[in-house]
Design a protein around this motif. Structure first.
Motif, PDB file in Angstrom:
ATOM      1  N   PHE A 190      -6.211  -1.068   6.956  1.00  0.00           N
ATOM      2  CA  PHE A 190      -6.841  -0.474   8.137  1.00  0.00           C
ATOM      3  C   PHE A 190      -7.547  -1.538   8.975  1.00  0.00           C
ATOM      4  O   PHE A 190      -7.424  -1.560  10.206  1.00  0.00           O
ATOM      5  N   LEU A 191      -8.268  -2.447   8.311  1.00  0.00           N
ATOM      6  CA  LEU A 191      -8.967  -3.509   9.032  1.00  0.00           C
ATOM      7  C   LEU A 191      -7.976  -4.465   9.703  1.00  0.00           C
ATOM      8  O   LEU A 191      -8.213  -4.922  10.834  1.00  0.00           O
ATOM      9  N   THR A 246      -5.972   0.107   1.053  1.00  0.00           N
ATOM     10  CA  THR A 246      -5.873   0.914   2.269  1.00  0.00           C
ATOM     11  C   THR A 246      -6.907   0.463   3.295  1.00  0.00           C
ATOM     12  O   THR A 246      -6.617   0.383   4.491  1.00  0.00           O
ATOM     13  N   GLY A 247      -8.118   0.155   2.814  1.00  0.00           N
ATOM     14  CA  GLY A 247      -9.162  -0.334   3.717  1.00  0.00           C
ATOM     15  C   GLY A 247      -8.798  -1.658   4.346  1.00  0.00           C
ATOM     16  O   GLY A 247      -9.019  -1.872   5.551  1.00  0.00           O
ATOM     17  N   LEU A 294      -4.950  -3.732  10.795  1.00  0.00           N
ATOM     18  CA  LEU A 294      -4.378  -3.045  11.956  1.00  0.00           C
ATOM     19  C   LEU A 294      -5.393  -2.944  13.094  1.00  0.00           C
ATOM     20  O   LEU A 294      -5.034  -3.095  14.270  1.00  0.00           O
ATOM     21  N   CYS A 295      -6.665  -2.700  12.747  1.00  0.00           N
ATOM     22  CA  CYS A 295      -7.709  -2.641  13.776  1.00  0.00           C
ATOM     23  C   CYS A 295      -7.887  -3.998  14.446  1.00  0.00           C
ATOM     24  O   CYS A 295      -8.041  -4.086  15.675  1.00  0.00           O
ATOM     25  N   THR A 332       0.828  -1.205   0.000  1.00  0.00           N
ATOM     26  CA  THR A 332       0.000   0.000   0.000  1.00  0.00           C
ATOM     27  C   THR A 332       0.862   1.254   0.000  1.00  0.00           C
ATOM     28  O   THR A 332       0.604   2.206  -0.759  1.00  0.00           O
ATOM     29  N   SER A 348      -6.819  -2.840  17.816  1.00  0.00           N
ATOM     30  CA  SER A 348      -7.992  -2.156  18.367  1.00  0.00           C
ATOM     31  C   SER A 348      -9.157  -3.138  18.463  1.00  0.00           C
ATOM     32  O   SER A 348     -10.017  -3.191  17.585  1.00  0.00           O
TER      33      SER A 348
END
Length: 357
Positions: free
Chosen positions: A177-178, A173-174, A180-181, A140, A185
């Motif tokens: 992000f998922l 990118t999405g 990493l979450c 990415t 998170s």
């Protein structure tokens, strides 16, 4: 017994490779049928063909780096795996990723081969997830860098098709992000899972429950990967640097073709950046190995790099090195390993005929 095993293998090959062959046929009709292969061979032979060998060498280097990274991931998880076994997993992943839509067959087949070779499926899955997170991060970042550095050129050559690149950048990118979450998170990713489960429950409560259970199980694996990253930051940083080398080698094929054709003016950074942007665009579409879209995309992305009379030949050579060489090399080695495993089993069965009785 061997006939049944062979028939099962043949069925799997037909199921996984059928779409690959079909799209390959249409790609040939639409793209390669326009190519003069005699001219391409002459260009390769009369040009600096040593650069083409360098391109093939980069593919081998890419596979070896991936195997080294896999071996390091296993070691980090407390399981020793030989380099040969990790190379086998790498060949499996790259081959089945190349013949299945959106590379969906690579990791499941790697886990299957890990199980057959005695590796822990749980640790193998976690090792692959760690590798995926690093791969997604570097891919990415490189794709975004390529777009930012050469945005004017990309907009000129793509024109109205630039939305495909934006779609690819958005999806990757999405996904990053998922990932990493899911790893760092827990509250946010559980909220997303519950939101998706409620949407699915509108159609089927049973499927919603299944989705919720599978998602929670996957999140636990991502959390375990995150914990490994936290406890071994330096080790994982080295893996990320290896991943950078692996992806740069993977995207370097157009540069070697450029040099082989005796051209000059474009830099290695420019070639790799454009190829990275092209890769991001292809990743957004569900074609096995990017067949069809990669060839057509190359003609757009590199039309200002290669002279018009050489563009078609450059596309064939570049895809031959960066795409089809990987599939043929990995597939051939996997077939060799499978045949050798059958030959090793055959003598043992001849010495113990009473077992079949």
């Amino acid at each position: 017994m061997y006939l049944k095993r062979f028939l099962n293998l043949l069925k799997q090959i037909l199921l996984n490779g059928g779409l690959f062959v079909l799209i390959g046929f249409f790609t040939y009709r639409m793209v390669f049928a326009k190519s003069d292969f005699r001219t391409i061979v002459k260009l390769a032979c009369h040009g600096k063909y040593g650069f083409l060998l360098c391109g093939i060498g980069m593919i081998v280097l890419m596979l070896c780096i991936e195997a080294v990274t896999m071996k390091r991931n296993f070691h980090l998880l407390g399981e020793k795996q030989s380099f040969a076994h990790c190379l086998l997993y790498t060949f499996t992943g790259n081959f089945f990723s190349g013949i299945t839509p959106a590379a969906t067959g690579g990791q499941p087949m790697e886990i299957y081969v890990m199980h057959r070779t005695g590796a822990s499926a749980v640790k193998g899955t976690l090792a692959l997830l760690m590798d995926l997170a690093q791969y997604q991060l570097i891919t990415t970042l490189l794709g975004v860098t390529g777009y930012l550095c050469f945005a004017d050129m990309i907009h000129r050559v793509l024109g109205g098709y630039v939305w495909i690149l934006w779609l690819g950048l958005g999806l990757n990118t999405g996904l990053l992000f998922l990932l990493l979450c899911a790893m760092f998170s827990q509250r946010f990713i559980f909220w997303l899972v519950e939101l998706a489960a409620k949407a699915i429950s509108l159609f089927s409560k049973a499927k919603a429950d299944t989705f919720r259970q599978n998602s929670r199980s996957a999140i636990e694996q991502y959390k375990a990967g995150a914990e490994v990253f936290r406890r071994h930051k330096g080790y994982c940083l080295i893996n990320c640097l290896l991943m950078v080398g692996r992806i740069l080698a993977m995207h370097s094929a157009p540069f070697w073709v450029y040099q082989a054709l005796g051209l000059s003016g474009a830099s290695l950074f420019q070639m790799i950046s454009l190829q990275a942007a092209l890769h991001i665009s292809c990743a957004a579409l569900p074609f096995p190995g990017g067949i069809g879209i990669s060839e057509s995309g190359f003609l757009y992305y590199f039309q200002e790099i290669f002279p018009a009379p050489l563009l078609q030949s450059a596309m064939v050579l570049s895809r031959g090195i960066g795409g089809y060489t990987t599939i043929v090399l990995c597939g051939s080695l996997l077939l060799t390993v499978y045949v050798l495993s059958l030959l090793k089993k055959e003598p043992r069965r001849k010495r113990c005929p009473e077992v079949d009785a």
